[in-house]
Design an enzyme around this catalytic site. Structure first.
Site, PDB file in Angstrom:
ATOM      1  N   GLU A  34       0.839  -1.210   0.000  1.00 32.62           N
ATOM      2  CA  GLU A  34       0.000   0.000   0.000  1.00 32.62           C
ATOM      3  C   GLU A  34       0.871   1.256   0.000  1.00 32.62           C
ATOM      4  OE1 GLU A  34      -3.056  -0.153  -1.171  1.00 32.62           O
ATOM      5  OE2 GLU A  34      -3.597  -1.486   0.482  1.00 32.62           O
ATOM      6  N   GLY A 120     -16.837   4.475  -4.028  1.00 34.44           N
ATOM      7  CA  GLY A 120     -16.135   5.252  -3.000  1.00 34.44           C
ATOM      8  C   GLY A 120     -15.773   4.459  -1.766  1.00 34.44           C
ATOM      9  N   SER A 124     -11.630   0.699  -5.808  1.00 33.98           N
ATOM     10  CA  SER A 124     -11.221   1.087  -7.151  1.00 33.98           C
ATOM     11  C   SER A 124     -12.385   1.278  -8.109  1.00 33.98           C
ATOM     12  CB  SER A 124     -10.273   0.019  -7.699  1.00 33.98           C
ATOM     13  OG  SER A 124      -9.368   0.609  -8.528  1.00 33.98           O
ATOM     14  N   ASP A 170      -4.260   0.417  -9.608  1.00 40.04           N
ATOM     15  CA  ASP A 170      -5.679   0.106  -9.798  1.00 40.04           C
ATOM     16  C   ASP A 170      -6.003  -0.303 -11.242  1.00 40.04           C
ATOM     17  OD1 ASP A 170      -5.716   0.737  -7.161  1.00 40.04           O
ATOM     18  OD2 ASP A 170      -6.773   2.629  -7.381  1.00 40.04           O
TER      19      ASP A 170
HETATM   20  C1  GLA Z   1      -5.319   4.471  -4.190  1.00 38.64           C
HETATM   21  C2  GLA Z   1      -4.582   4.793  -5.498  1.00 38.64           C
HETATM   22  C3  GLA Z   1      -3.530   3.715  -5.808  1.00 38.64           C
HETATM   23  C4  GLA Z   1      -2.620   3.467  -4.608  1.00 38.64           C
HETATM   24  C5  GLA Z   1      -3.463   3.234  -3.348  1.00 38.64           C
HETATM   25  C6  GLA Z   1      -2.599   3.097  -2.124  1.00 38.64           C
HETATM   26  O1  GLA Z   1      -6.103   3.331  -4.357  1.00 38.64           O
HETATM   27  O2  GLA Z   1      -5.492   4.848  -6.565  1.00 38.64           O
HETATM   28  O3  GLA Z   1      -2.769   4.120  -6.941  1.00 38.64           O
HETATM   29  O4  GLA Z   1      -1.696   4.507  -4.441  1.00 38.64           O
HETATM   30  O5  GLA Z   1      -4.385   4.284  -3.136  1.00 38.64           O
HETATM   31  O6  GLA Z   1      -1.815   1.953  -2.213  1.00 38.64           O
END
Ligand code: GLA
Length: 387
Positions: A34, A120, A124, A170
């Protein structure tokens, strides 16, 4: 497929036309890795069995008519003009502009969005929506775009529409998903290697019921801080940084860098543990990731901490952590598949007692990535080039 039938029926009801194109774009959970994708680090997400389904048909000229059954909204406008459109629908003119730069001239489009992917919740939904919108424009216009080119367009559209400078995880997860597998993705190259999940492992999704808005600026703030840490170390990013170097940095940059450096190491170990079937070690790494996100990166909140604590303490659990950007949304837990029903029931009731009715526990399964369902079934992540 009932999603397909409802998308076709909804599109007919809202436009009077049969869709010529239907697309399924799944959400994702990240098992570990993450806040490292914007440092070219490794990540381990999987596409999940919750998806947006988008039905579309061509319209005269440059018109857009977009219905969202999920938001209960309808937006009308022109492909060349974002003004006046709600933020979610502004993705269409932005996608059209990005496609023109790729040599594709999109035509007008009527489009209906439905499905069971929560919006939300940190699963994703925005990358899934952008991928479906771009692909719908391409297909309705009779063009083709390869999966790599499609994935590459998503961050710029997401940034322009939602104001969030997301990384590449994502779109790569939504497009590259493989049934039964997590994806070991090196975000430096975009290469994804499927890692089969053992049958004895199930993945639980724990929705904390709290919601974040990434454009509140906290995602951007963390990204800026960790980029400042890289610059202070004379590096382009933190991919190759070391734990020892972090102690040279002032607060809070040292802690931000400590998270990124240690998380990159944890992902590598987690992939090896999963491949070796060492689920207790895999679970420990998930727990350590959450600790680091909470303490060093400061992206958790009290509801997510409670979800991780309760889920992680259940006898069926190997480990749990927040998933996605944080600041609200969901946690994931790696659990023994044989005890999945018991986990869902018991953790669900303990969490409701602690957090109230907004939270929810369910099992998510790894599925194939985004695909065209109509007119012919075809993965959208395949690396074919446009013509
Ligand atoms: C969001 C962003 C990703 C990533 C995550 C954290 O989902 O869209 O690109 O940075 O946060 O890991």
């Amino acid at each position: 497929m009932s999603d397909l039938k409802s998308a076709i029926d909804l599109h007919r009801a809202s436009t009077g036309d049969d869709p010529t194109v239907v697309i399924r774009a799944p959400g994702r959970v990240n098992l570990i890795g993450e806040h490292v994708d914007y440092h070219r680090g490794p990540v381990l997400p999987m596409a999940i069995d919750r998806a947006l389904v988008v039905a579309a048909s061509p319209l005269e000229g440059n018109r857009i008519v977009a219905h969202s059954a999920l938001l209960g909204e309808c937006a009308e406008g022109l492909l060349g003009d974002r003004s006046g459109l709600p933020v979610w629908a502004s993705v269409l003119p932005l996608a059209a502009a990005a496609l023109r730069r790729e040599g594709i001239t999109p035509t007008g489009i009527a489009l209906t969005v439905c499905g069971d992917l929560p919006i939300g919740a940190g699963l994703s939904s925005s990358a899934a929506w952008i991928i479906a919108a771009v692909a719908a424009l391409v297909e309705v216009s009779g063009s083709r775009l390869g999966g790599d080119a499609l994935a590459a367009l998503v961050p710029e559209i997401e940034r322009a529409a939602f104001g969030v400078p997301c990384g590449t995880m994502d779109p790569l997860a939504v497009l590259g998903g493989r049934a039964g597998c997590a994806l070991s993705i090196d975000t430096a190259t975009g290469i994804a290697i499927p890692v089969p999940l053992p049958n004895s492992l199930a993945i639980a999704l724990i929705d904390s019921g709290t919601r974040r808005s990434l454009d509140e600026g906290r995602y951007v703030e963390r990204r800026r801080e960790s980029e400042a840490a890289a610059r202070a170390l004379g590096r382009a990013d933190l991919r190759e940084a070391t734990w020892t170097e972090c102690s040279q940095l002032p607060a809070p940059l040292g802690d931000r860098a400590r998270h990124v450096v240690s998380e990159i190491a944890r992902v590598k170990e987690a992939v090896a543990a999963l491949a070796a079937g060492d689920l207790p070690r895999f679970g420990e790494l998930l727990g350590a990731s959450h600790e680091s996100l909470r303490g060093h990166y400061e992206v958790s909140n009290s509801a997510l901490d409670a979800a991780v604590e309760i889920a992680g303490a259940h006898p069926a659990a190997f480990g749990a952590r927040l998933t996605g950007a944080g600041f609200g949304g969901c946690a994931v837990a790696a659990i023994a598949a044989a005890d999945a029903d018991r986990f869902v029931a018991e953790v669900g009731s303990q969490l409701s007692a602690r957090l109230g009715a907004g939270c929810n526990v369910s099992i998510v399964r790894p599925v194939d990535g985004a695909e065209l369902l109509v007119p012919t079934r075809r993965p959208l992540g395949a690396p074919e080039r446009g013509h």
